[in-house]
Design an enzyme around this catalytic site. Structure first.
Site, PDB file in Angstrom:
ATOM      1  N   GLN A   1      33.056  40.827  36.688  1.00  0.00           N
ATOM      2  CA  GLN A   1      31.625  41.070  36.477  1.00  0.00           C
ATOM      3  C   GLN A   1      30.740  40.383  37.501  1.00  0.00           C
ATOM      4  O   GLN A   1      29.522  40.475  37.409  1.00  0.00           O
ATOM      5  CB  GLN A   1      31.211  40.601  35.067  1.00  0.00           C
TER       6      GLN A   1
ATOM      7  N   HIS B   1      37.560  37.876  28.590  1.00  0.00           N
ATOM      8  CA  HIS B   1      37.953  39.260  28.331  1.00  0.00           C
ATOM      9  C   HIS B   1      39.433  39.243  27.931  1.00  0.00           C
ATOM     10  O   HIS B   1      40.190  38.383  28.378  1.00  0.00           O
ATOM     11  CB  HIS B   1      37.761  40.037  29.640  1.00  0.00           C
TER      12      HIS B   1
ATOM     13  N   ASP C   1      38.306  35.150  37.006  1.00  0.00           N
ATOM     14  CA  ASP C   1      38.168  36.585  36.752  1.00  0.00           C
ATOM     15  C   ASP C   1      36.767  36.977  37.223  1.00  0.00           C
ATOM     16  O   ASP C   1      35.762  36.629  36.597  1.00  0.00           O
ATOM     17  CB  ASP C   1      38.351  36.829  35.250  1.00  0.00           C
TER      18      ASP C   1
ATOM     19  N   LYS D   1      33.845  48.460  39.418  1.00  0.00           N
ATOM     20  CA  LYS D   1      32.651  47.797  38.886  1.00  0.00           C
ATOM     21  C   LYS D   1      31.702  47.396  40.005  1.00  0.00           C
ATOM     22  O   LYS D   1      30.694  46.740  39.777  1.00  0.00           O
ATOM     23  CB  LYS D   1      33.057  46.570  38.071  1.00  0.00           C
TER      24      LYS D   1
ATOM     25  N   CYS E   1      36.090  44.163  24.435  1.00  0.00           N
ATOM     26  CA  CYS E   1      37.346  43.484  24.794  1.00  0.00           C
ATOM     27  C   CYS E   1      37.200  41.969  24.778  1.00  0.00           C
ATOM     28  O   CYS E   1      37.825  41.260  25.594  1.00  0.00           O
ATOM     29  CB  CYS E   1      37.875  43.937  26.159  1.00  0.00           C
TER      30      CYS E   1
END
Ligand code: PMP
Length: 397
Positions: A194, A118, A191, A217, A355
């Site tokens: 998600q 991302h 990261d 999220k 993104c």
């Protein structure tokens, strides 16, 4: 799994149709208990934390610090002071990039990222002045770990990769990625924007040095995120922002800094949102992360099967280990047209580059349509989505 009644927004009508919300990778909807926690905080508890002598300040501080311990146990961090509250994944990664580069970069530095990052895990590293070395991936969306090994050089300072790709859905082999980096003496940032809502995350089992994610999220409020960092490393890093709370003692000549985690939490945090996040964690734990994953995997398989039968459909991201994200194109139709026509039928999907422009360049496409699933979605909604695609096909020619 009937959880839908806990999510009031799912009763919304859009253009005369019941909302089918398939934009969960952008943000998930919030259960009543999160909405009520925010409401109750501002009605009964609102106060600035850590500094007041009065009852409300003490109570709000306790609740805020309770959530820190809750998050610690949720991701199995060794210490609660390894959990730093931020505004979200983006701020968490910017924090690490800024502080880590000040401490460890020499002016001739390389950062290994994946080719499917991302922008939030690309641009903060570029801002440090480092050169990025992307790990290539196959047409299916699987990282090439042999190529990854070859990217290490004496200039490699850190590896920064996502756990789950927001565009391809690939679940990356983070344990292997960390093992290889550590064998080269290089720390790893994951990261997790998600992944936390779909997989059981255990930062000690992964062995990573930093793990970043967003509350919004994972059924929590916007405006709060987490930067997990290993204690030894966090102690080495300089502060990110200066201000109240992050200091121990201030004079005009010299300032000393507070201990972890406060060193990294300058100013008034979003206390109500942190307390809301605590309710989101409660929600996920009560439903069970394994149950959430199983339900979403079922929806993903069902949707993938259905989409594969639609003439002209091309799916991007077909890794054997993937979760909850279905990116696709229909023939030569522009993704934006597909998204707009689906919206007319009440179906919310995302269109564009998500993104992740380097992924679009990799496939030579302008963008995709992305459907992404959460625990409250149903097979009926997937059928509605597939039927809507069939219905709009003649309009796409
Ligand atoms: N990384 C990934 C993989 C993401 O999907 C996102 C959100 N789309 C981010 C980082 C940024 O998260 P936020 O906007 O909540 O800071």
């Amino acid at each position: 799994m009937n959880l839908r009644s806990q999510f009031p927004i799912l009763n919304t009508q859009v253009h005369g149709h019941p909302l089918v919300y398939l934009d969960n990778a952008a943000t998930t909807q919030k259960p009543l208990r999160v909405i009520e926690a925010l409401d109750s905080y501002y009605r009964t508890l609102n106060s600035n934390i850590h500094r007041g002598a009065h009852h409300l300040a003490a109570e709000a501080t306790e609740r805020y610090e309770d959530v820190r311990r809750q998050v610690q146990s949720f991701i199995n961090a060794r210490h609660s002071h390894e959990i730093v509250f931020t505004r979200g994944t983006t701020e968490s990664i910017n924090l690490v990039a800024s502080s880590f580069s000040k401490r460890y970069f020499t002016g001739d530095d390389e950062v290994i990222v994946s080719g499917m990052e991302h922008h939030s895990d690309i641009v903060p590293w570029q801002l440090t002045g480092a050169t990025l070395r992307p790990i290539p991936f196959s047409d299916e969306g699987v990282l090439d770990l042999e190529a990854y090994e070859r990217l290490f050089s004496p200039k490699t300072r850190i590896v920064a990769v996502n756990h789950v790709s927001n565009t391809l859905g690939t679940v990356n082999p983070v344990v292997d990625i960390v093992r290889i980096a550590h064998a080269h003496g290089v720390p790893v940032l994951i990261d997790g924007a998600q992944s936390v809502s779909h997989l059981k995350v255990d930062v000690q089992a992964i062995g990573c040095d930093f793990y970043c994610f967003s509350g919004h999220k994972m059924y929590g409020p916007m405006g709060v995120g987490i930067m997990y960092g290993r204690e030894e490393l966090l102690n080495e890093l300089p502060p990110y922002q200066g201000g109240g709370e992050m200091i121990e003692n201030v004079t005009f000549e010299r300032t000393t800094y507070n201990q972890l985690p406060f060193k990294f939490e300058a100013g008034t945090p979003s206390v109500g949102d942190v307390i809301g996040l605590g309710e989101a964690v409660n929600f996920m734990q009560e439903v069970g992360v394994d149950n959430i994953a199983a339900h979403e995997d079922d929806l993903l398989r069902f949707a993938t099967d259905g989409l594969s039968r639609i003439p002209g459909a091309r799916i991007f991201g077909t890794a054997p280990h993937k979760t909850t994200v279905l990116s696709f194109l229909i023939g030569d139709a522009h993704p934006y047209d597909v998204g707009t026509l689906l919206d007319q039928l009440g179906i919310a999907v995302r269109t564009g580059h998500h993104c992740t422009q380097p992924i679009m360049d990799r496939y030579g496409i302008p963008g995709t349509v992305r459907a992404s699933f959460a625990v409250y979605n149903t097979r009926e909604e997937v059928e509605t989505f597939l039927a809507a695609l069939e219905r709009i096909m003649p309009m796409l020619q």
